[in-house]
Design a protein around this motif. Structure first.
Motif, PDB file in Angstrom:
ATOM      1  N   GLU A 186      23.074  -0.877  -9.294  1.00 53.00           N
ATOM      2  CA  GLU A 186      23.898  -1.434  -8.233  1.00 53.00           C
ATOM      3  C   GLU A 186      24.845  -2.520  -8.739  1.00 53.00           C
ATOM      4  N   THR A 187      26.007  -2.613  -8.104  1.00 49.94           N
ATOM      5  CA  THR A 187      26.921  -3.743  -8.266  1.00 49.94           C
ATOM      6  C   THR A 187      27.614  -3.900  -6.918  1.00 49.94           C
ATOM      7  N   ALA A 188      27.049  -4.739  -6.080  1.00 53.81           N
ATOM      8  CA  ALA A 188      27.445  -4.767  -4.675  1.00 53.81           C
ATOM      9  C   ALA A 188      28.700  -5.587  -4.410  1.00 53.81           C
ATOM     10  N   PHE A 189      28.946  -6.618  -5.240  1.00 52.43           N
ATOM     11  CA  PHE A 189      30.038  -7.542  -4.954  1.00 52.43           C
ATOM     12  C   PHE A 189      30.951  -7.702  -6.163  1.00 52.43           C
ATOM     13  N   SER A 190      32.179  -8.115  -5.900  1.00 48.79           N
ATOM     14  CA  SER A 190      33.126  -8.423  -6.975  1.00 48.79           C
ATOM     15  C   SER A 190      32.818  -9.800  -7.553  1.00 48.79           C
ATOM     16  N   ASN A 191      33.451 -10.123  -8.673  1.00 50.35           N
ATOM     17  CA  ASN A 191      33.262 -11.446  -9.260  1.00 50.35           C
ATOM     18  C   ASN A 191      33.744 -12.556  -8.324  1.00 50.35           C
ATOM     19  N   ARG A 192      34.695 -12.239  -7.491  1.00 46.65           N
ATOM     20  CA  ARG A 192      35.188 -13.225  -6.522  1.00 46.65           C
ATOM     21  C   ARG A 192      34.080 -13.652  -5.570  1.00 46.65           C
ATOM     22  N   GLU A 193      33.127 -12.749  -5.322  1.00 43.21           N
ATOM     23  CA  GLU A 193      32.008 -13.016  -4.423  1.00 43.21           C
ATOM     24  C   GLU A 193      30.712 -13.247  -5.198  1.00 43.21           C
ATOM     25  N   GLN A 194      30.836 -13.754  -6.426  1.00 42.73           N
ATOM     26  CA  GLN A 194      29.663 -13.875  -7.284  1.00 42.73           C
ATOM     27  C   GLN A 194      28.603 -14.793  -6.688  1.00 42.73           C
ATOM     28  N   ALA A 195      29.020 -15.874  -6.027  1.00 39.70           N
ATOM     29  CA  ALA A 195      28.041 -16.778  -5.413  1.00 39.70           C
ATOM     30  C   ALA A 195      27.259 -16.072  -4.313  1.00 39.70           C
ATOM     31  N   LEU A 196      27.955 -15.251  -3.507  1.00 37.67           N
ATOM     32  CA  LEU A 196      27.286 -14.483  -2.457  1.00 37.67           C
ATOM     33  C   LEU A 196      26.357 -13.446  -3.070  1.00 37.67           C
ATOM     34  N   ALA A 197      26.801 -12.817  -4.154  1.00 41.82           N
ATOM     35  CA  ALA A 197      25.956 -11.833  -4.834  1.00 41.82           C
ATOM     36  C   ALA A 197      24.660 -12.476  -5.305  1.00 41.82           C
ATOM     37  N   GLN A 198      24.765 -13.657  -5.901  1.00 44.54           N
ATOM     38  CA  GLN A 198      23.570 -14.335  -6.391  1.00 44.54           C
ATOM     39  C   GLN A 198      22.644 -14.723  -5.245  1.00 44.54           C
ATOM     40  N   ARG A 199      23.226 -15.205  -4.142  1.00 45.37           N
ATOM     41  CA  ARG A 199      22.424 -15.637  -3.003  1.00 45.37           C
ATOM     42  C   ARG A 199      21.706 -14.457  -2.359  1.00 45.37           C
ATOM     43  N   SER A 200      22.352 -13.303  -2.339  1.00 49.00           N
ATOM     44  CA  SER A 200      21.762 -12.114  -1.722  1.00 49.00           C
ATOM     45  C   SER A 200      21.033 -11.238  -2.734  1.00 49.00           C
ATOM     46  N   ARG A 201      20.921 -11.727  -3.949  1.00 51.56           N
ATOM     47  CA  ARG A 201      20.208 -11.031  -5.021  1.00 51.56           C
ATOM     48  C   ARG A 201      20.772  -9.641  -5.278  1.00 51.56           C
ATOM     49  N   HIS A 202      22.086  -9.615  -5.500  1.00 56.96           N
ATOM     50  CA  HIS A 202      22.790  -8.417  -5.933  1.00 56.96           C
ATOM     51  C   HIS A 202      23.541  -8.735  -7.220  1.00 56.96           C
ATOM     52  N   LEU A 203      24.035  -7.704  -7.878  1.00 57.23           N
ATOM     53  CA  LEU A 203      24.841  -7.883  -9.079  1.00 57.23           C
ATOM     54  C   LEU A 203      26.325  -7.917  -8.744  1.00 57.23           C
ATOM     55  N   SER A 204      27.072  -8.631  -9.559  1.00 58.24           N
ATOM     56  CA  SER A 204      28.528  -8.576  -9.602  1.00 58.24           C
ATOM     57  C   SER A 204      28.896  -8.074 -10.997  1.00 58.24           C
ATOM     58  N   PRO A 205      30.135  -7.708 -11.249  1.00 59.33           N
ATOM     59  CA  PRO A 205      30.482  -7.210 -12.588  1.00 59.33           C
ATOM     60  C   PRO A 205      30.097  -8.159 -13.720  1.00 59.33           C
ATOM     61  N   ALA A 206      30.264  -9.460 -13.514  1.00 61.19           N
ATOM     62  CA  ALA A 206      29.927 -10.414 -14.579  1.00 61.19           C
ATOM     63  C   ALA A 206      28.437 -10.396 -14.889  1.00 61.19           C
ATOM     64  N   THR A 207      27.603 -10.400 -13.853  1.00 58.67           N
ATOM     65  CA  THR A 207      26.158 -10.361 -14.103  1.00 58.67           C
ATOM     66  C   THR A 207      25.717  -8.972 -14.559  1.00 58.67           C
ATOM     67  N   LEU A 208      26.400  -7.950 -14.121  1.00 58.08           N
ATOM     68  CA  LEU A 208      26.119  -6.603 -14.626  1.00 58.08           C
ATOM     69  C   LEU A 208      26.312  -6.562 -16.136  1.00 58.08           C
ATOM     70  N   ALA A 209      27.381  -7.185 -16.609  1.00 58.56           N
ATOM     71  CA  ALA A 209      27.647  -7.201 -18.050  1.00 58.56           C
ATOM     72  C   ALA A 209      26.490  -7.833 -18.804  1.00 58.56           C
ATOM     73  N   ASP A 210      25.984  -8.956 -18.292  1.00 61.88           N
ATOM     74  CA  ASP A 210      24.853  -9.606 -18.941  1.00 61.88           C
ATOM     75  C   ASP A 210      23.601  -8.728 -18.902  1.00 61.88           C
ATOM     76  N   GLU A 211      23.429  -8.000 -17.809  1.00 59.54           N
ATOM     77  CA  GLU A 211      22.283  -7.108 -17.710  1.00 59.54           C
ATOM     78  C   GLU A 211      22.389  -5.953 -18.703  1.00 59.54           C
ATOM     79  N   LEU A 212      23.553  -5.337 -18.781  1.00 62.38           N
ATOM     80  CA  LEU A 212      23.724  -4.214 -19.706  1.00 62.38           C
ATOM     81  C   LEU A 212      23.562  -4.649 -21.153  1.00 62.38           C
ATOM     82  N   ALA A 213      23.826  -5.923 -21.428  1.00 57.88           N
ATOM     83  CA  ALA A 213      23.642  -6.433 -22.781  1.00 57.88           C
ATOM     84  C   ALA A 213      22.189  -6.367 -23.219  1.00 57.88           C
ATOM     85  N   GLN A 214      21.274  -6.168 -22.279  1.00 54.62           N
ATOM     86  CA  GLN A 214      19.848  -6.087 -22.603  1.00 54.62           C
ATOM     87  C   GLN A 214      19.406  -4.680 -22.984  1.00 54.62           C
TER      88      GLN A 214
END
Length: 270
Positions: A186-214
């Motif tokens: 999943e990647t529910a929100f854009s980077n513009r909504e990264q704070a909302l993504a974090q609060r709602s426990r979803h991924l944004s493209p930036a956090t997706l990148a960090d996840e895929l790095a694993q």
């Protein structure tokens, strides 16, 4: 093994249906609004449903599907989920207020649906027409949640679904031990909504990148993006395009990935 994408949107709109996947003809992974595109015969052929969590976009069609096919079935539809998810369904949907309690209709001895608790790490053997092995994977969401790794009982490669999740190191620790044919994440929100993504426990493209790095070095498989919000899909996928060559990776060096946008009505062959 065949995975039919019934719905993969983070919300409803024209041609946008929420999360649901039909594996072969007898296993449903989540029961979002996409289930409504199945015929009565197709719904009746489903024997097992595995749910990632209790949020409405993942369970909305379950009570309606049961109402549509109950009289056509000779045995209960088996629903597999975390204890908290089952408790939420019983308390808030199948409570004889929002919807009838199909776990006691027509009787508790012979109901239209039966609920089966799963735990993280558990492996299930499901499928009457085509046996499948399903492993319950960890997820990090605002309610108890999980993902799934599914493979044909005689096959090797897994179809891996993250479910709704934010940063999730245990998920990658286990996925890196599996033979993965493809990943739906999943990647529910854009980077513009990264704070909302974090609060709602979803991924944004930036956090997706960090996840895929694993993903373990040397591992390569198609990565399908799901659960994008319809109003932000174009923006999200544009930002994800920058991930494909590793340009957004904050650690571990650059790595290219085969990243694709998942679309309803796609059929994935595993």
């Amino acid at each position: 093994m065949q995975v039919r994408v019934l719905g993969c949107s983070g919300a409803i709109a024209k041609d946008c249906r929420t999360t649901s996947f039909l594996v072969d003809s007898d296993l449903l992974v989540d029961a979002g609004t996409g289930v409504g595109d199945l015929t009565l015969d197709e719904m009746s052929a489903i024997d097992d449903v595995v749910l990632t969590h209790s949020h409405l976009d993942h369970v909305a069609a379950l009570p309606l599907m049961l109402d549509a096919i109950a009289s056509r079935r000779t045995r209960p539809l088996r629903v597999h989920a975390l204890r908290a998810t089952i408790e939420a369904l019983r308390a808030h949907i199948f409570n004889n207020v929002i919807w009838p309690d199909f776990a006691s209709i027509p009787s508790r001895e012979s109901p239209f649906v039966s609920f089966h608790e799963v735990v993280i790490g558990q492996q299930l053997q499901l499928g009457t027409q085509a046996p499948k092995q399903i492993e319950v994977l960890p997820a990090v969401h605002t309610v108890p949640a999980c993902g799934y790794a599914v493979r044909c009982a005689q096959g090797k490669g897994h179809w891996v679904f993250s479910g709704d999740t934010e940063r999730n190191a245990p998920f990658w620790a286990r996925v890196n031990q599996l033979e993965v044919a493809m990943l739906v994440i999943e990647t529910a929100f854009s980077n513009r909504e990264q704070a909302l993504a974090q609060r709602s426990r979803h991924l944004s493209p930036a956090t997706l990148a960090d996840e895929l790095a694993q993903i373990a070095p040397g591992r390569s498989y198609p990565i399908y993006i799901t659960h994008t919000k319809p109003a932000e899909t174009e923006e999200i996928m544009s930002q994800i395009d920058n991930i494909a060559d590793g340009s957004l990776i904050s650690s571990g060096g650059k790595q290219a990935w085969d990243i694709r946008w998942l679309q309803a009505a796609e059929v994935l062959q595993v």
